[in-house]
Design an enzyme around this catalytic site. Sequence first.
Site, short mmCIF file in Angstrom:
data_model
loop_
_atom_site.label_atom_id
_atom_site.label_comp_id
_atom_site.label_asym_id
_atom_site.label_seq_id
_atom_site.Cartn_x
_atom_site.Cartn_y
_atom_site.Cartn_z
N SER A 123 37.47 83.65 66.88
CA SER A 123 36.22 84.38 67.12
C SER A 123 36.45 85.85 66.82
O SER A 123 37.56 86.35 66.97
CB SER A 123 35.81 84.25 68.58
OG SER A 123 36.66 85.02 69.40
N ASP A 124 35.40 86.54 66.37
CA ASP A 124 35.50 87.99 66.41
C ASP A 124 35.62 88.33 67.90
O ASP A 124 35.25 87.53 68.77
CB ASP A 124 34.29 88.67 65.75
CG ASP A 124 34.59 90.15 65.44
OD1 ASP A 124 35.59 90.67 65.96
OD2 ASP A 124 33.82 90.77 64.69
N TRP A 125 36.13 89.51 68.17
CA TRP A 125 36.46 89.85 69.56
C TRP A 125 35.20 89.90 70.43
O TRP A 125 34.35 90.78 70.27
CB TRP A 125 37.22 91.17 69.59
CG TRP A 125 38.72 91.02 69.51
CD1 TRP A 125 39.63 91.62 70.33
CD2 TRP A 125 39.50 90.24 68.60
NE1 TRP A 125 40.91 91.24 69.99
CE2 TRP A 125 40.87 90.40 68.93
CE3 TRP A 125 39.18 89.39 67.54
CZ2 TRP A 125 41.90 89.76 68.25
CZ3 TRP A 125 40.21 88.74 66.85
CH2 TRP A 125 41.54 88.94 67.20
#
Length: 753
Positions: free
Chosen positions: A228-230
């Site tokens: 996931s993106d953060w």
Amino acid sequence: MDIKKIVSEMTLEEKAGLCSGADFWHTKAVERLGVPQMMVCDGPHGLRKQDLAADNLGVNVSIEAVCFPTACALACSFDKELIYKLGQALGNECQAEDIGVILGPGANIKRSPICGRNFEYFSEDPYLASNIAASHIRGVQSKNVGTSLKHFLANNQENRRMTVNAVIDERTLNEIYLAAFETAVKDGKPWTVMCSYNQINGEFGSENKWSLTEVLRDRWGFGGFAVSDWGAVNDRVKGVDAGLDLEMPASGGVNDAKIVQAVKNGALSEEALNSSCERILGIIDRYIKGRDNNAVWDKDADHALAAEIASQCMVLLKNEEGILPLDKSKKIAFIGKFAKEPRFQGGGSSHINAHKVSDAVSAAAKYAEISYAQGYRTDEDVTDEALLSEAVELAKDSDIAVVFAGLTDLFESEGFDRSHMRMPECQNELIAKIAEVQPNTVVVLHNGSPVEMPWLGNVKGLLEAYLGGQAVGEAVCEILFGSVNPSGKLAETFPKKLSDNPSYLNFPGEGDTVEYREGIFVGYRYYDFKEMDVLFPFGYGLSYTTFDYSNLRVSVSGCSAEVKVTVKNTGAVKGKEIVQLYVRDCESSVIRPVKELKGFEKVELEPGEAKDVTFSLDRRSFAFYSIKTHDWFVESGEFEIMIGKSSRDIVLSETVYIEAPDKMPFVCTMNTTIGDLMQIDCAEKYLGKLIEAFAGAMEGNSDGDEMGESTKLMMEHQLRDNPLRVMVSFSDGNITHEEIEEIIGKINRELNN
Ligand code: BGC
């Protein structure tokens, strides 16, 4: 690592735990089974390795590292080998710092010039973006360090990036937004892919089964893990099911517990969880096996590489009366704060703690004596009258003024989009005032994306340095003083004004919805179709030498072609030329761009030297994405192969016939038009009958007058859009419903044989 065995020995809790980070930058260890942690860090153009306080905004300090040119600059090199070399350096740095995966590159399309993160992206063109990304990935991974290709998918704006839903039609997705990632995935084979924050057609990137599994894995064969993106996770359980393997950063155990619960109550299959664990372990295994404990990095050597790369990326946009390279015997003034404190990178998660920065004023000492005036402030956009008049006086007293200008961090960064395309007014004013008193004015720009240039007509030279990394000052001076011949070309169009951009009416959308209504007409695909004047076209850039193109040779075999062209350096100095190949479908059943980039090569030539440049075109070079077959489709027919110095300067072209085996499925119905039938070979024999029936009706109504040729022709034109069903009523009984049904049956039977 025996991955299957490890997974079979893990408890449900351990498996769920492995699918989220231990902290901001590490995966979790499973010590009892010998699985270590793995550290990841930003990316993409240097190491942002944080030791203590972690964040994803680039606020807290990270180790001293080397900041290479940012993506917006890199793409202008059009140089796959150079980008590979950059990747190797990054990979080596990661080895020395025990980083398993560096987060990047970013391959998202520059849909609008005002997306705050354009400096981290390569291009408005998917072919260029994807090929450059693939080289970056291959370079890093050649050092047994992983990359994380990001942000998949359609993260083309910062505005509401964590919630916005990008609504994009199927063809546009495939031809533009997916295509930007496709080659990067297929050829680059990134260890990991990072999903985007936004939604794509109603599903978050972090839980989108279509993008994460159907496209990425099933269609493109991606074999690594998806991260996931953060903070991009919305529904973690849905995410695991969709194919999002790793959540970053740590979720504090909350989502791990949800995964455990979901497996226990049957909402999530344990197989899906096992697959995610296998994919994560697969990469950790590669990391362990690839560890090079002897790796060291030499920051000064990488700084020198950063300077070399930067000098290959800069784009010379204007050079009237050969004002550049600068005449060292003249009185030269460098004006503008960026000459001493260059803006060389963008703000946000990619922000590097640069170990040193070279500025143009210091770097110029090697070449000539120059004087300096600050000219403007960067803390706010107001004219400082004292600084302005000091600069104007200096310009007056000099033979040449080089003004260093551009965008400040207040204007563009990750996290927000620009609201306009203008430069700070205080800088525009400075340039205008300098140009008034000094006819020999050159502007050097430090910016991550296009700007309006109201002063362009009044300056003689313009060098686009973009955000060129920490060695940018040295590189700029090499170009200004001519020790390096500029060879970059624009990887994006500079429109005259923001409202010319095709996304203008629908950027950044309304609330949490942004509709990509311009469809496939992004960047030059739009400006060319509209025959619109632009400030600088895609692919444009000047050199200190001149190149001549000749001898275009195209040999076609089925759906592929080999193209050769001879390029000669006809000037007095050594130089590099970026040769661009565009393809146009001369006639198509769907609306296609006027031209599309399908090849580029950079070639270095001594004065007088000539070389052949070769391109290989494949099926895809001629294809469009069909929403009927849900696949790429090549229509047999003529295609123009164009060789250009830029998208607007096509110097050679040849039209060839491409014979494609692709067949569009066709079912004839009462609503099939006469025009559509004209395209079907086996329908030809029935057309006569239909047209005759119609003509008969016309004759019957025409008071016995002979029907003229032009009337017949007009009738054919008019008939083209008539469906078969109306032939019954319009033919005045000359053809019956039953007869038409019989024809339809015959056509369909023939088509199916
Ligand atoms: C950015 C990513 C970055 C991550 C970690 C996010 O906010 O969108 O590009 O890799 O933070 O810093």
